[in-house]
Design a protein around this motif. Structure first.
Motif, short mmCIF file in Angstrom:
data_model
loop_
_atom_site.label_atom_id
_atom_site.label_comp_id
_atom_site.label_asym_id
_atom_site.label_seq_id
_atom_site.Cartn_x
_atom_site.Cartn_y
_atom_site.Cartn_z
N THR A 73 9.73 -16.31 1.94
CA THR A 73 9.17 -15.08 1.60
C THR A 73 9.83 -13.79 2.52
O THR A 73 10.34 -14.23 3.83
N PRO A 74 10.09 -12.64 2.33
CA PRO A 74 10.39 -11.72 3.12
C PRO A 74 9.50 -11.77 4.45
O PRO A 74 10.31 -11.64 5.40
N ASP A 75 8.20 -11.97 4.35
CA ASP A 75 7.59 -12.08 5.82
C ASP A 75 8.13 -13.30 6.35
O ASP A 75 7.80 -13.18 7.72
N LEU A 78 11.36 -12.58 8.18
CA LEU A 78 11.51 -11.63 9.20
C LEU A 78 10.31 -11.81 10.18
O LEU A 78 10.41 -10.87 11.16
N GLN A 84 12.49 -4.75 12.51
CA GLN A 84 12.53 -4.59 11.03
C GLN A 84 12.00 -3.24 10.65
O GLN A 84 11.19 -2.57 11.04
N GLN A 86 11.49 -1.82 6.32
CA GLN A 86 11.50 -1.80 4.97
C GLN A 86 11.97 -3.23 4.30
O GLN A 86 12.82 -3.50 3.56
N GLN A 87 11.21 -4.09 5.09
CA GLN A 87 11.54 -5.56 4.81
C GLN A 87 13.00 -6.04 5.02
O GLN A 87 13.48 -6.71 4.16
N ARG A 88 13.53 -5.41 6.01
CA ARG A 88 15.11 -5.92 6.13
C ARG A 88 15.15 -5.93 7.97
O ARG A 88 14.33 -5.38 8.68
#
Length: 100
Positions: A73-75, A78, A84, A86-88
């Protein structure tokens, strides 16, 4: 010999936005003739029965099935990132252009 004309070379140079001198036009016309002659010679080779290859070595590669598997997942992706936004991943700017 294919005899590419000087005018054809000049036209190609114009398309490529190259400014060539008269001497260069003559020189390149001869060089392009040589290239075309070599390609023509390769085309005349009898290649019946020759299997086309994408690689010079006869190797067999195995491909895995193209199936969707477990993804982070993005979480999860990251969670160890030093920074980080904006989920990047946020990294230092290396060029002096654009937004952060």
């Amino acid at each position: 010999m294919s005899e590419i004309s000087r005018d054809e070379v000049k036209h190609l140079a114009t398309l490529a936005r190259l400014a060539l001198t008269d001497a260069e036009l003559d020189e390149f016309a001869g060089q392009i003739d040589g290239i075309i002659d070599n390609v023509s010679a390769v085309r005349s080779v009898d290649a019946d029965g020759v299997v086309p290859m994408s690689h010079p070595h006869s190797i067999e590669t195995t491909m895995r099935p193209d199936v969707v598997g477990h993804m982070l997942t993005p979480d999860q992706a990251l969670d160890q990132a030093p920074a980080q936004a904006q989920q990047r991943f946020k990294v230092p700017r290396i060029l002096n252009e654009g937004n952060e």
